[in-house]
Motif scaffolding. Structure first.
Motif, PDB file in Angstrom:
ATOM      1  N   LEU A   1       0.826  -1.195   0.000  1.00 45.07           N
ATOM      2  CA  LEU A   1       0.000   0.000   0.000  1.00 45.07           C
ATOM      3  C   LEU A   1       0.865   1.252   0.000  1.00 45.07           C
ATOM      4  N   GLY A   2       0.391   2.289  -0.670  1.00 41.43           N
ATOM      5  CA  GLY A   2       1.086   3.568  -0.664  1.00 41.43           C
ATOM      6  C   GLY A   2       2.235   3.669  -1.627  1.00 41.43           C
ATOM      7  N   ARG A   3       2.408   2.710  -2.487  1.00 41.76           N
ATOM      8  CA  ARG A   3       3.517   2.737  -3.427  1.00 41.76           C
ATOM      9  C   ARG A   3       3.172   3.517  -4.688  1.00 41.76           C
TER      10      ARG A   3
ATOM     11  N   SER B   1       3.279   6.473  -7.864  1.00 39.62           N
ATOM     12  CA  SER B   1       2.786   7.823  -8.073  1.00 39.62           C
ATOM     13  C   SER B   1       1.735   7.767  -9.169  1.00 39.62           C
TER      14      SER B   1
ATOM     15  N   SER C   1     -10.233  -4.443  -0.924  1.00 36.80           N
ATOM     16  CA  SER C   1      -9.110  -3.982  -0.104  1.00 36.80           C
ATOM     17  C   SER C   1      -8.659  -4.996   0.930  1.00 36.80           C
TER      18      SER C   1
ATOM     19  N   TRP D   1      -2.943   3.643  -8.803  1.00 31.53           N
ATOM     20  CA  TRP D   1      -2.522   4.463  -7.665  1.00 31.53           C
ATOM     21  C   TRP D   1      -3.642   4.608  -6.641  1.00 31.53           C
TER      22      TRP D   1
ATOM     23  N   SER E   1      -3.915   1.554  -4.608  1.00 35.22           N
ATOM     24  CA  SER E   1      -2.792   1.329  -3.691  1.00 35.22           C
ATOM     25  C   SER E   1      -2.717   2.353  -2.575  1.00 35.22           C
ATOM     26  N   SER E   2      -3.589   3.369  -2.611  1.00 33.41           N
ATOM     27  CA  SER E   2      -3.480   4.450  -1.630  1.00 33.41           C
ATOM     28  C   SER E   2      -4.642   4.460  -0.645  1.00 33.41           C
TER      29      SER E   2
ATOM     30  N   ASP F   1      -6.727   3.876   2.846  1.00 35.22           N
ATOM     31  CA  ASP F   1      -6.405   3.973   4.261  1.00 35.22           C
ATOM     32  C   ASP F   1      -7.178   2.896   5.025  1.00 35.22           C
TER      33      ASP F   1
ATOM     34  N   PRO G   1      -9.479   5.233  -0.862  1.00 34.02           N
ATOM     35  CA  PRO G   1      -8.284   6.048  -1.121  1.00 34.02           C
ATOM     36  C   PRO G   1      -8.232   7.254  -0.188  1.00 34.02           C
ATOM     37  N   TYR G   2      -7.068   7.482   0.430  1.00 35.24           N
ATOM     38  CA  TYR G   2      -6.969   8.511   1.462  1.00 35.24           C
ATOM     39  C   TYR G   2      -7.322   9.890   0.922  1.00 35.24           C
TER      40      TYR G   2
END
Length: 410
Positions: A65-67, A69, A310, A339, A342-343, A345, A350-351
């Motif tokens: 997660l969070g990888r 751009s 998720s 993206w 992968s983002s 929370d 997505p955050y």
């Protein structure tokens, strides 16, 4: 938010939110008719479309997660709406947050109002609505008709339809403004569907699609993140289920008579996910027009979409874009979709969506409390749900103040 429409510049706030609320209550307190029961809600109609798996359909593991751009600068548009009810009227307050871009955060409405940008909806007897429609001030900020311009928010109008109309019209205005500002290198993410596929909301959808097309002409890709998918049955067709079974090399057993999209995605997730950190991106699928539905192709253009599982609880969500948008910006959208997947929370969303959602809801929460307090000073009697929501909001504010006084970080 910048706009070409006339803005009120009087420092005394001639057209401030307070003055608009006060003038509106002058009209509403004259209503003497119980507005009664609502008509059925016009929810998204999947029968207008046929879902088919695209050739590239796969279940893609988004590990870590969070990888990565998105490869573009992302701007999020999120609207929020709240309603206050009394036996004589309903008031719908909408706000919009634009998060990202050159200005990190823009909210509307704020201290300066834009004439012609309507952020309030009113459901009341038609006579009262006509008075508001002809009022020198209120006509600039208060919606009393659906986007088709012919149908009033009359006594029996469904309140969810009214709420959709007021909120999505305000969001469309924000998208239209962005189409005059952004260009190549940007992408816009909408919190919610690109449009509502409902025949009675054609004009609402048409305005939304036109605004999105304005961004497309500027080289800006647009996707929507749809969090509420419990009533969606886009994946329940035999061809889609068979294609998914082939993709996961296992049978996806669902009863087509008792099926919705989250159920299908949960089955896929349980078969394929390798753990909590393994997010599944499932798609793409295409919604093409069902020729027997006689819908307007221009108003309801075909969409391409993905689902995201998720592993963080039962929540799944959908990412969608217009088919024409995907054909123009395929590589950009593929990267943006990955993206977003992968983002996420801890809420499973997505955050960046959660951030915009927070600001939009804070805005309408403040508006709600302001209108409520002004109305209570005039002895307006609200219904039970409104009183309970107002009490809940006041408790939230009180707790926040206590935390600040105690030095407790929020």
């Amino acid at each position: 938010m910048q706009a070409s429409a006339k803005q009120s510049t009087d420092q005394q706030g001639a057209d401030s939110i307070n003055s608009v609320f006060n003038e509106l209550l002058n009209r509403l307190t004259k209503a003497d008719v119980d507005i009664g029961l609502s008509e059925p809600y016009n929810d998204e109609n999947d029968s207008l479309f046929i879902t088919e798996p695209m050739r590239e359909l796969q279940v893609f593991h988004v590990l870590g997660l969070g990888r990565g751009s998105p490869g573009v600068r992302v701007v999020v548009v999120d609207g929020s709406s709240r309603r206050l009810g009394s036996p004589r009227f309903r008031v719908f307050l909408a706000g919009v947050a634009v998060y990202g871009g050159n200005t990190p955060l823009r909210l509307y409405p704020m201290t300066e109002l834009v004439e012609g940008v309507k952020f309030i909806g009113v459901k009341a007897p038609e006579g009262v609505l006509k008075e508001i429609e002809n009022d020198r001030k209120l006509r600039h900020y208060v919606k009393v008709k659906f986007e088709d311009g012919n149908t009033y928010f009359h006594e029996r109008a469904n309140e969810e339809d009214v709420s959709d109309d007021v909120r999505m019209s305000l969001e469309s205005w924000a998208i239209e403004k962005l189409a005059g500002e952004l260009g190549n290198g940007y992408a816009v993410v909408l919190d919610g569907p690109l449009y509502l596929g409902v025949k009675v909301k054609e004009k609402l959808a048409e305005r939304r699609v036109n605004a999105i097309d304005g961004l497309k002409k500027r080289g800006v890709s647009v996707v929507g993140v749809v969090k509420r998918v419990e009533n969606s049955r886009k994946l329940c067709g035999k061809d889609v289920v068979n294609a998914l079974s082939k993709s996961v090399d296992a049978s996806i057993n669902v009863d087509p008579n008792h099926c919705n999209d989250p159920l299908v995605i949960q089955v896929v997730g349980k078969k394929m996910a390798k753990g909590v950190g393994d997010v599944l991106l499932i798609g793409p699928f295409k919604q093409r027009h069902n020729k027997s539905s006689n819908i307007m192709n221009y108003t309801f253009p075909e969409r391409v979409f993905w689902y995201v599982y998720s592993g963080l609880g039962p929540r799944v969500f959908r990412i969608e874009t217009l088919d024409s948008m995907y054909r123009n910006f395929r590589d950009i959208i593929d990267g943006l979709v990955t993206w977003l997947a992968s983002s996420i929370d801890r809420s499973g969303i997505p955050y960046i969506i959660d951030v915009a959602d927070h600001f939009a809801k804070q805005l309408t929460r403040s508006m709600y409390l302001l209108f409520y307090n002004i109305a209570k000073a005039r002895d307006v009697a609200f219904n039970y749900d409104t009183e309970q929501e107002a009490l809940g909001i006041m408790n939230e504010y009180a707790q926040a103040v206590m935390q600040v006084l105690r030095g407790v970080p929020r």
